[in-house]
Design an enzyme around this catalytic site. Sequence first.
Site, PDB file in Angstrom:
ATOM      1  N   ASN A  70       0.877  -1.172   0.000  1.00  0.00           N
ATOM      2  CA  ASN A  70       0.000   0.000   0.000  1.00  0.00           C
ATOM      3  C   ASN A  70       0.911   1.216   0.000  1.00  0.00           C
ATOM      4  OD1 ASN A  70      -1.768   2.071   0.456  1.00  0.00           O
ATOM      5  ND2 ASN A  70      -2.376   1.431   2.516  1.00  0.00           N
ATOM      6  N   LYS A  83       0.096   4.257  -0.215  1.00  0.00           N
ATOM      7  CA  LYS A  83      -0.514   5.459   0.372  1.00  0.00           C
ATOM      8  C   LYS A  83      -0.276   6.639  -0.585  1.00  0.00           C
ATOM      9  CE  LYS A  83      -0.092   3.230   4.779  1.00  0.00           C
ATOM     10  NZ  LYS A  83       0.021   3.317   6.218  1.00  0.00           N
ATOM     11  N   HIS A  95      -9.523   1.420   4.967  1.00  0.00           N
ATOM     12  CA  HIS A  95      -8.239   1.565   5.662  1.00  0.00           C
ATOM     13  C   HIS A  95      -8.435   2.516   6.853  1.00  0.00           C
ATOM     14  CE1 HIS A  95      -4.089   2.607   6.526  1.00  0.00           C
ATOM     15  NE2 HIS A  95      -3.746   1.512   5.881  1.00  0.00           N
ATOM     16  N   GLU A 138      -6.722   4.877   7.937  1.00  0.00           N
ATOM     17  CA  GLU A 138      -6.457   6.288   7.632  1.00  0.00           C
ATOM     18  C   GLU A 138      -7.674   6.921   6.961  1.00  0.00           C
ATOM     19  OE1 GLU A 138      -2.803   5.557   5.552  1.00  0.00           O
ATOM     20  OE2 GLU A 138      -1.856   5.018   7.446  1.00  0.00           O
ATOM     21  N   GLU A 164      -5.300  -4.771  10.489  1.00  0.00           N
ATOM     22  CA  GLU A 164      -4.257  -3.768  10.704  1.00  0.00           C
ATOM     23  C   GLU A 164      -4.517  -3.027  12.019  1.00  0.00           C
ATOM     24  OE1 GLU A 164      -2.313  -2.620   6.684  1.00  0.00           O
ATOM     25  OE2 GLU A 164      -3.892  -1.187   7.138  1.00  0.00           O
ATOM     26  N   GLY A 177       2.795   2.326  10.692  1.00  0.00           N
ATOM     27  CA  GLY A 177       3.755   3.418  10.531  1.00  0.00           C
ATOM     28  C   GLY A 177       4.480   3.794  11.804  1.00  0.00           C
ATOM     29  N   SER A 237       3.647  -2.158  10.118  1.00  0.00           N
ATOM     30  CA  SER A 237       5.111  -2.238  10.289  1.00  0.00           C
ATOM     31  C   SER A 237       5.707  -3.579   9.862  1.00  0.00           C
ATOM     32  CB  SER A 237       5.509  -1.896  11.734  1.00  0.00           C
ATOM     33  OG  SER A 237       5.098  -0.583  12.066  1.00  0.00           O
ATOM     34  N   GLY A 270       2.936  -1.219   4.146  1.00  0.00           N
ATOM     35  CA  GLY A 270       3.001   0.209   3.830  1.00  0.00           C
ATOM     36  C   GLY A 270       4.412   0.614   3.444  1.00  0.00           C
TER      37      GLY A 270
HETATM   38  P1  13P Z   1       3.207   0.383   7.510  1.00  0.00           P
HETATM   39  O1  13P Z   1       3.655  -0.943   6.936  1.00  0.00           O
HETATM   40  O2  13P Z   1       3.962   1.544   6.981  1.00  0.00           O
HETATM   41  O3  13P Z   1       3.138   0.318   9.008  1.00  0.00           O
HETATM   42  O4  13P Z   1       1.690   0.593   7.000  1.00  0.00           O
HETATM   43  C1  13P Z   1       0.777  -0.419   7.148  1.00  0.00           C
HETATM   44  C2  13P Z   1      -0.454  -0.077   6.388  1.00  0.00           C
HETATM   45  O5  13P Z   1      -1.199   0.800   6.771  1.00  0.00           O
HETATM   46  C3  13P Z   1      -0.726  -0.816   5.150  1.00  0.00           C
HETATM   47  O6  13P Z   1      -2.006  -0.556   4.694  1.00  0.00           O
END
Ligand code: 13P
Length: 248
Positions: free
Chosen positions: A9, A11, A94, A96, A166, A172, A212, A233
Site C-alpha cells: 500500500n 498510500k 483503511h 487512515e 491492521e 507506521g 510495520s 506500507g
Molecule cells: P506500515 O507498513 O507503513 O506500518 O503501513 C501499514 C499499512 O497501513 C498498510 O495498509
Amino acid sequence: MRIPFIAGNWKMFKNRAEAEAFALEFKDLYQGTDIRAAICAPFTDLDTLVKLFEGTGIGVGAQNVHFEEEGAFTGEVSVRMLEDIGVDYCIVGHSERRQYFAETNETVNLKLKKLLASSIRPIMCCGESLEQRDSGVLFDFVKTQLEEGLAGISADDVKRVVIAYEPIWAIGTGRTATPEQAEEMCAFIRKTLIEMYDEETADEIIIQYGGSVKPANASEIMNQDEIDGALVGGASLKAADFMQIIDF
Ligand code: 13P
C-alpha cells in the site's frame, strides 16, 4: 489451500516516474515467484502500473473507490473507471480513511457490494486502536467491523474479499504486533467468519496482517497458521525490500 498474498500500500507516495522505476525493477525481481503480489497505488499511478505489470502476474490495486455508479461526486472515482483500466484490487476501509475521510462500516459495506459486482477484488481493512486494545474491547470492535462491513454479502461473494487486520497502533509506528498478537486476532476473525458464514467459506478467505511489516519480521508473521499474507506500507516503497518480504 490458501495461496499467500502480499500487497503493498503505497498510500500517498510516488509520482508516475517513481512508479515506473519501481515497476521496472520489481517485475524483474518477482519473476518466477509463486506468492501472489500486488501494489495498491495512488490513482495517478494505476494506468502506468497496469501496463508495466501486464503478463507478470503482479496485481494492481486502488486505495479507495466510490460506491455510486456515477454522478455529481466531485473528486471521486467509480468502480467502473477502475475496472476499465484493468485494476485487480481495491483497498476499502483503511484506518487512515476511517480517521481522516469519514469512512464508516456503512460506506465500507456499500463499497464492498459495488466492488463485488465487478471484477475487482476488495481488500477490506479492520483493526483496533491502542486505547481499544488496552481497554479490552478489541475483539468486540473488530467483530462489529466485520458484521457491519460484510452485512448482506453472500458466502460466494465473501470468498473474494481479502481481509486485512491492521491494528492502528502498529501502522507506521515501527511497533509491530507480536506474531502471537497478530495470530490471535486473525484466528478470531476466521472464527467470526465461521459464525457469520460456515467453515468451508471461512477457510477460503485470505486474511492478511498489516502494520510495520518489514523484511526482518515478515517470516515470523507469515509463518502463523491463520495469517495468509501481509498488507505492507512503508516497506513496499522499495522494490528490493518488498521482494524480500514476498520471499519470506
Ligand atoms: P506500515 O507498513 O507503513 O506500518 O503501513 C501499514 C499499512 O497501513 C498498510 O495498509
